[in-house]
Scaffold this motif. Structure first.
Motif, PDB file in Angstrom:
ATOM      1  N   PRO A  58      -4.283  19.528   6.085  1.00 54.72           N
ATOM      2  CA  PRO A  58      -3.674  18.669   5.212  1.00 54.72           C
ATOM      3  C   PRO A  58      -2.500  17.796   5.964  1.00 54.72           C
ATOM      4  O   PRO A  58      -1.573  18.475   6.522  1.00 54.72           O
ATOM      5  CB  PRO A  58      -3.209  19.114   3.900  1.00 54.72           C
ATOM      6  CG  PRO A  58      -2.858  20.682   4.195  1.00 54.72           C
ATOM      7  CD  PRO A  58      -3.990  20.941   5.383  1.00 54.72           C
ATOM      8  N   GLU A  59      -2.142  16.576   5.450  1.00 58.09           N
ATOM      9  CA  GLU A  59      -1.124  15.785   6.084  1.00 58.09           C
ATOM     10  C   GLU A  59       0.054  16.222   5.308  1.00 58.09           C
ATOM     11  O   GLU A  59      -0.151  16.212   3.922  1.00 58.09           O
ATOM     12  CB  GLU A  59      -1.413  14.504   6.165  1.00 58.09           C
ATOM     13  CG  GLU A  59      -2.316  14.206   7.021  1.00 58.09           C
ATOM     14  CD  GLU A  59      -2.760  12.409   7.111  1.00 58.09           C
ATOM     15  OE1 GLU A  59      -1.991  11.940   6.447  1.00 58.09           O
ATOM     16  OE2 GLU A  59      -3.682  12.091   7.892  1.00 58.09           O
ATOM     17  N   PRO A  60       1.200  16.172   5.762  1.00 57.26           N
ATOM     18  CA  PRO A  60       2.695  16.253   4.829  1.00 57.26           C
ATOM     19  C   PRO A  60       2.910  15.174   3.862  1.00 57.26           C
ATOM     20  O   PRO A  60       2.692  14.063   4.494  1.00 57.26           O
ATOM     21  CB  PRO A  60       3.633  16.520   5.933  1.00 57.26           C
ATOM     22  CG  PRO A  60       3.351  15.967   7.002  1.00 57.26           C
ATOM     23  CD  PRO A  60       1.639  16.075   7.024  1.00 57.26           C
ATOM     24  N   LEU A  61       2.872  15.308   2.560  1.00 54.31           N
ATOM     25  CA  LEU A  61       3.142  14.367   1.694  1.00 54.31           C
ATOM     26  C   LEU A  61       4.496  14.113   1.398  1.00 54.31           C
ATOM     27  O   LEU A  61       4.948  12.997   1.037  1.00 54.31           O
ATOM     28  CB  LEU A  61       2.289  14.359   0.442  1.00 54.31           C
ATOM     29  CG  LEU A  61       0.888  14.620   0.587  1.00 54.31           C
ATOM     30  CD1 LEU A  61       0.083  14.675  -0.597  1.00 54.31           C
ATOM     31  CD2 LEU A  61       0.404  13.202   1.574  1.00 54.31           C
ATOM     32  N   SER A 118       0.570   9.586   0.232  1.00 51.77           N
ATOM     33  CA  SER A 118       1.884   9.333  -0.129  1.00 51.77           C
ATOM     34  C   SER A 118       2.981  10.034   1.202  1.00 51.77           C
ATOM     35  O   SER A 118       2.283  10.857   1.905  1.00 51.77           O
ATOM     36  CB  SER A 118       2.472  10.413  -1.223  1.00 51.77           C
ATOM     37  OG  SER A 118       1.910   9.946  -2.421  1.00 51.77           O
ATOM     38  N   GLY A 119       3.963   9.370   1.382  1.00 52.42           N
ATOM     39  CA  GLY A 119       4.775   9.801   2.426  1.00 52.42           C
ATOM     40  C   GLY A 119       6.178   9.219   2.448  1.00 52.42           C
ATOM     41  O   GLY A 119       6.444   8.946   1.285  1.00 52.42           O
ATOM     42  N   ARG A 120       6.874   8.943   3.280  1.00 52.50           N
ATOM     43  CA  ARG A 120       8.344   8.275   3.300  1.00 52.50           C
ATOM     44  C   ARG A 120       8.405   7.287   3.976  1.00 52.50           C
ATOM     45  O   ARG A 120       7.764   6.785   5.118  1.00 52.50           O
ATOM     46  CB  ARG A 120       9.216   9.454   3.867  1.00 52.50           C
ATOM     47  CG  ARG A 120       9.354  10.732   3.224  1.00 52.50           C
ATOM     48  CD  ARG A 120      10.111  11.707   3.860  1.00 52.50           C
ATOM     49  NE  ARG A 120      11.357  11.662   3.305  1.00 52.50           N
ATOM     50  CZ  ARG A 120      12.459  12.133   3.580  1.00 52.50           C
ATOM     51  NH1 ARG A 120      12.496  12.911   4.693  1.00 52.50           N
ATOM     52  NH2 ARG A 120      13.627  12.008   2.908  1.00 52.50           N
ATOM     53  N   VAL A 121       9.057   6.125   3.632  1.00 53.53           N
ATOM     54  CA  VAL A 121       9.417   4.909   4.119  1.00 53.53           C
ATOM     55  C   VAL A 121      10.896   5.060   4.895  1.00 53.53           C
ATOM     56  O   VAL A 121      11.950   5.366   4.148  1.00 53.53           O
ATOM     57  CB  VAL A 121       9.416   3.550   3.296  1.00 53.53           C
ATOM     58  CG1 VAL A 121       9.765   2.477   3.801  1.00 53.53           C
ATOM     59  CG2 VAL A 121       8.145   3.580   2.472  1.00 53.53           C
ATOM     60  N   GLU A 157       0.559  -1.228   0.136  1.00 60.18           N
ATOM     61  CA  GLU A 157      -0.046   0.021   0.082  1.00 60.18           C
ATOM     62  C   GLU A 157       0.914   1.181  -0.072  1.00 60.18           C
ATOM     63  O   GLU A 157       0.336   2.549  -0.206  1.00 60.18           O
ATOM     64  CB  GLU A 157      -0.900   0.132   1.004  1.00 60.18           C
ATOM     65  CG  GLU A 157      -2.067  -1.030   1.194  1.00 60.18           C
ATOM     66  CD  GLU A 157      -2.821  -1.163   2.302  1.00 60.18           C
ATOM     67  OE1 GLU A 157      -2.521  -0.340   3.318  1.00 60.18           O
ATOM     68  OE2 GLU A 157      -3.973  -1.841   2.312  1.00 60.18           O
ATOM     69  N   ARG A 158       2.022   1.251   0.126  1.00 63.70           N
ATOM     70  CA  ARG A 158       3.261   2.245   0.286  1.00 63.70           C
ATOM     71  C   ARG A 158       4.110   2.272  -0.955  1.00 63.70           C
ATOM     72  O   ARG A 158       5.473   2.594  -0.944  1.00 63.70           O
ATOM     73  CB  ARG A 158       3.700   2.405   1.649  1.00 63.70           C
ATOM     74  CG  ARG A 158       2.424   2.927   2.761  1.00 63.70           C
ATOM     75  CD  ARG A 158       3.176   2.336   4.150  1.00 63.70           C
ATOM     76  NE  ARG A 158       2.272   2.707   5.106  1.00 63.70           N
ATOM     77  CZ  ARG A 158       1.002   2.143   5.293  1.00 63.70           C
ATOM     78  NH1 ARG A 158       0.930   0.974   4.755  1.00 63.70           N
ATOM     79  NH2 ARG A 158       0.330   2.531   6.542  1.00 63.70           N
ATOM     80  N   ARG A 159       3.955   1.319  -1.653  1.00 67.64           N
ATOM     81  CA  ARG A 159       5.091   0.943  -2.866  1.00 67.64           C
ATOM     82  C   ARG A 159       5.367   2.296  -3.748  1.00 67.64           C
ATOM     83  O   ARG A 159       6.316   2.245  -4.450  1.00 67.64           O
ATOM     84  CB  ARG A 159       4.593  -0.236  -3.798  1.00 67.64           C
ATOM     85  CG  ARG A 159       3.218   0.049  -4.438  1.00 67.64           C
ATOM     86  CD  ARG A 159       3.064  -1.194  -5.251  1.00 67.64           C
ATOM     87  NE  ARG A 159       1.756  -1.012  -6.250  1.00 67.64           N
ATOM     88  CZ  ARG A 159       0.595  -0.994  -5.820  1.00 67.64           C
ATOM     89  NH1 ARG A 159       0.023  -1.322  -4.492  1.00 67.64           N
ATOM     90  NH2 ARG A 159      -0.513  -0.884  -6.700  1.00 67.64           N
ATOM     91  N   ASP A 160       4.447   3.363  -3.856  1.00 67.95           N
ATOM     92  CA  ASP A 160       4.644   4.406  -4.342  1.00 67.95           C
ATOM     93  C   ASP A 160       5.294   5.543  -3.530  1.00 67.95           C
ATOM     94  O   ASP A 160       5.401   6.680  -3.957  1.00 67.95           O
ATOM     95  CB  ASP A 160       3.586   5.045  -5.255  1.00 67.95           C
ATOM     96  CG  ASP A 160       2.399   5.382  -4.386  1.00 67.95           C
ATOM     97  OD1 ASP A 160       2.518   5.143  -3.325  1.00 67.95           O
ATOM     98  OD2 ASP A 160       1.560   6.238  -4.757  1.00 67.95           O
ATOM     99  N   TRP A 161       5.611   5.346  -2.246  1.00 65.48           N
ATOM    100  CA  TRP A 161       6.509   6.190  -1.182  1.00 65.48           C
ATOM    101  C   TRP A 161       7.577   6.571  -1.658  1.00 65.48           C
ATOM    102  O   TRP A 161       8.208   5.808  -2.639  1.00 65.48           O
ATOM    103  CB  TRP A 161       5.930   5.926  -0.052  1.00 65.48           C
ATOM    104  CG  TRP A 161       4.808   5.799   0.568  1.00 65.48           C
ATOM    105  CD1 TRP A 161       3.418   5.840   0.062  1.00 65.48           C
ATOM    106  CD2 TRP A 161       4.265   6.163   2.182  1.00 65.48           C
ATOM    107  NE1 TRP A 161       2.629   6.131   0.925  1.00 65.48           N
ATOM    108  CE2 TRP A 161       2.968   6.181   1.955  1.00 65.48           C
ATOM    109  CE3 TRP A 161       5.256   6.195   3.124  1.00 65.48           C
ATOM    110  CZ2 TRP A 161       2.278   6.296   3.328  1.00 65.48           C
ATOM    111  CZ3 TRP A 161       4.659   6.025   4.378  1.00 65.48           C
ATOM    112  CH2 TRP A 161       3.083   6.104   4.380  1.00 65.48           C
ATOM    113  N   ILE A 162       8.231   7.382  -1.053  1.00 64.48           N
ATOM    114  CA  ILE A 162       9.498   8.202  -1.321  1.00 64.48           C
ATOM    115  C   ILE A 162      10.429   7.508  -0.187  1.00 64.48           C
ATOM    116  O   ILE A 162      10.049   7.513   0.967  1.00 64.48           O
ATOM    117  CB  ILE A 162       9.621   9.420  -1.367  1.00 64.48           C
ATOM    118  CG1 ILE A 162       9.090  10.014  -2.501  1.00 64.48           C
ATOM    119  CG2 ILE A 162      11.444   9.877  -1.136  1.00 64.48           C
ATOM    120  CD1 ILE A 162       9.017  11.557  -2.742  1.00 64.48           C
ATOM    121  N   LEU A 163      11.438   6.654  -0.525  1.00 65.54           N
ATOM    122  CA  LEU A 163      12.476   6.137   0.407  1.00 65.54           C
ATOM    123  C   LEU A 163      13.261   7.315   1.261  1.00 65.54           C
ATOM    124  O   LEU A 163      13.661   8.313   0.512  1.00 65.54           O
ATOM    125  CB  LEU A 163      13.445   5.304   0.191  1.00 65.54           C
ATOM    126  CG  LEU A 163      12.918   4.048  -0.462  1.00 65.54           C
ATOM    127  CD1 LEU A 163      13.989   3.249  -1.311  1.00 65.54           C
ATOM    128  CD2 LEU A 163      12.498   3.156   0.722  1.00 65.54           C
TER     129      LEU A 163
END
Length: 259
Positions: free
Chosen positions: A153-156, A77-80, A26-32
């Motif tokens: 809004p949440e930080p993306l 979207s977020g960060r891993v 569910e987070r595969r398009d997030w930013i590392l």
């Protein structure tokens, strides 16, 4: 060596790996995060190693082709972070060690579904991690979930735009994809931003003293593409910045047109 595996043990292993796959999928398009690439690579290798062990264990039984279905719904979207990936790797390594101690064991009757689920979850986790490690796909990703109108809004993206001395927190970039000024285009079947949309985004950040370059620029354009595609009917995408953390943070929300 323990040559006995119970259905309950396989069910528990399958369930836990399925949860891990669900989280990453569910987070595969997030930013590392900047320090997370090595942890992501280690997790992918650990998952591949466990997949080999499970496949060897199931080789004596009926082995249907594993069908991998990535989660259709993506998290906003977020960060891993590296810390979470390291914990996942430790868990996968422990599970691989446990399966290795049962090398040569005969799988109990009624365990086929759990083994197939385990194999599918591992394959899906590996594919999701590889998407995290590679450039975000330009197509096929689900749109970002809209923030409730009027809510904060949440930080993306946090920290990916570089340090800034000052950010105008009242600055807003409204992106409205309309026929007279389209923001999306298709090039040989691949969706992307129009040159005008890219120019609007780059000018917005440049006015804040933020210069996006290389991978950072490409990643944010990819995020903006998903945000625009996810704009609900009758609403417009609004991008804002915050510098409270000492670095620029990009926020996205949706608001009714004309508000």
């Amino acid at each position: 060596m323990n040559d006995h595996i119970t259905v309950e043990e396989l069910e528990k292993a399958s369930h836990n790996v399925q949860r891990l796959f669900g989280f990453i999928g569910e987070r595969r398009d997030w930013i590392l995060a900047p320090d997370a690439e090595g942890a992501a690579s280690a997790l992918a290798e650990a998952a591949k190693s466990l997949s080999v062990v499970v496949s060897d264990l199931a080789a004596s039984g009926d082995s249907d082709e594993v069908e991998v279905r990535l989660p259709a719904k993506l998290q906003p979207s977020g960060r891993v972070t590296a810390g979470r990936l390291i914990k996942f790797t430790d868990f996968i390594d422990q599970l691989r060690t446990w399966f290795s101690t049962h090398d040569g064991a005969t799988l109990p009757e009624g365990s086929d579904s759990f083994v197939r689920s385990l194999q599918a979850s591992l394959a899906g986790a590996i594919e999701s991690i590889e998407q995290l490690l590679g450039p975000p796909p330009g197509a096929g990703a689900a749109a970002a979930t809209a923030t409730a109108t009027g809510a904060e809004p949440e930080p993306l993206i946090s920290g990916d735009l570089g340090p800034v001395a000052e950010v105008d927190m009242s600055a807003r970039l409204e992106l409205d994809n309309i026929a007279s000024r389209p923001l999306l285009q298709n090039l040989r079947g691949v969706p992307g931003l129009t040159p005008e949309a890219i120019s609007m985004i780059d000018r917005f950040f440049a006015k804040q003293g933020i210069e996006l370059e290389g991978p950072e620029k490409r990643r944010f354009h990819d995020k903006a593409l998903k945000w625009i595609k996810g704009t609900p009917d009758g609403q417009v995408l609004v991008v804002r910045l915050s510098g409270l953390s000492g670095k620029a943070e990009a926020y996205a929300s949706y608001q009714p047109k004309g508000s």
